[in-house]
Scaffold this motif. Structure first.
Motif, PDB file in Angstrom:
ATOM      1  N   UNK A 149      17.372  18.135 -32.014  1.00  0.00           N
ATOM      2  CA  UNK A 149      18.246  19.421 -31.484  1.00  0.00           C
ATOM      3  C   UNK A 149      18.051  19.917 -30.408  1.00  0.00           C
ATOM      4  N   UNK A 150      19.080  20.717 -29.719  1.00  0.00           N
ATOM      5  CA  UNK A 150      18.432  22.019 -29.381  1.00  0.00           C
ATOM      6  C   UNK A 150      17.446  22.385 -29.763  1.00  0.00           C
ATOM      7  N   UNK A 151      16.712  23.078 -28.040  1.00  0.00           N
ATOM      8  CA  UNK A 151      15.005  23.270 -29.551  1.00  0.00           C
ATOM      9  C   UNK A 151      15.229  24.966 -29.793  1.00  0.00           C
ATOM     10  N   UNK A 152      16.451  25.629 -29.543  1.00  0.00           N
ATOM     11  CA  UNK A 152      17.176  27.277 -30.158  1.00  0.00           C
ATOM     12  C   UNK A 152      17.295  26.347 -31.354  1.00  0.00           C
ATOM     13  N   UNK A 153      17.761  25.532 -32.446  1.00  0.00           N
ATOM     14  CA  UNK A 153      18.097  24.865 -33.221  1.00  0.00           C
ATOM     15  C   UNK A 153      16.732  24.266 -34.242  1.00  0.00           C
ATOM     16  N   UNK A 154      16.140  23.846 -33.638  1.00  0.00           N
ATOM     17  CA  UNK A 154      15.100  23.063 -33.667  1.00  0.00           C
ATOM     18  C   UNK A 154      13.869  24.421 -34.060  1.00  0.00           C
TER      19      UNK A 154
END
Length: 274
Positions: A149-154
């Motif tokens: 995932x994008x790190x923000x979503x993770x």
């Protein structure tokens, strides 16, 4: 390597594959990194693995080398010849389906349990993830999810109450499963490099709390976080019985959604389920 496969870049260049923004594609060429990702679910020899959006097959070859039986769903028909080469290199280990993963039920593809491992297309990743987490039947037929995932979503998936990242995604991911960030992936590892950093999330099912409807929990979190800046007495007033449930549980209706922990959301859903 015993399979004698050429480097991924050679495959991509030979087939003229260029990652397209419309399909949310970003290709990973670092085979050491891909091999590390394939170890996150644990031993895969003889295990069934669902891969969504394999692209030219970077992660696919790492999963196959780990001994997995991979079923890959790819929408981009340009990638089919490259994936066909992988099928030849690993006889009877790879099944490729050209189609839209959002319209294919995984349980129709396997006779037994399976793992999911995927560098998910950015544009459908969260929708697929929440779909795998949903439904009343639990434990699920999947044994683990290992997803890019994008790190923000993770960070939203593993977030704790009170943090800016905490929201509906965290509650849905944590109420009956255990998510963790297994590793972070620098944007420079991709071609083309995305504008954001990425991370690998690993999720394993946990025990499901008793007496709770999964759909009710989804409705509670949808209402509560749909107006996250408002007090619960305002955000939940459209959900029949919710304000009474707060009173029964001794939860202050002046609190905001991001201050409630996962167990409190579960308790509200349990009262409303009854």
């Amino acid at each position: 390597m015993t399979d004698n496969l050429p480097p991924l870049r050679d495959i991509v260049n030979r087939h003229g594959l260029i990652a397209t923004k419309a399909l949310g594609q970003n290709f990973l060429f670092d085979e050491q990194l891909l091999s590390r990702i394939a170890t996150v679910p644990g031993k895969l020899k003889g295990e069934n693995v669902l891969e969504v959006g394999p692209g030219p097959g970077g992660l696919t070859r790492a999963l196959l080398r780990a001994g997995a039986n991979v079923t890959a769903i790819e929408m981009d028909k340009r990638c089919m010849p490259a994936l066909a080469e992988l099928s030849e290199a690993f006889p009877d280990q790879l099944t490729v389906i050209q189609g839209d993963a959002t319209k294919i039920a995984p349980e129709t593809l396997f006779n037994g349990p399976w793992h999911v491992a995927a560098n998910l297309p950015y544009n459908v990743g969260t929708m697929l993830f929440t779909g795998w987490l949903s439904g009343q039947s639990w434990p699920p037929q999947w044994k683990s999810l290992t997803l890019m995932f994008q790190q923000e979503v993770a960070e939203r998936i593993i977030a704790a109450p009170g943090s800016d990242a905490y929201g509906r995604l965290a509650v849905l991911a944590q109420w009956r499963s255990v998510p963790r960030i297994a590793m972070k992936v620098h944007r420079s590892a991709f071609t083309p490099p995305p504008k954001v950093m990425s991370a690998i999330i690993h999720v394993e099912p946990a025990a499901m709390p008793e007496g709770v409807s999964a759909r009710m929990l989804e409705r509670v979190t949808e209402a509560a976080f749909g107006q996250r800046r408002k007090m619960l007495r305002q955000s939940l007033k459209g959900l029949p019985g919710a304000i009474d449930a707060l009173e029964v549980l001794g939860i202050d209706s002046q609190r905001r959604a991001e201050t409630l922990d996962v167990a409190e959301f579960v308790s509200i859903a349990r009262v409303l389920t009854k």
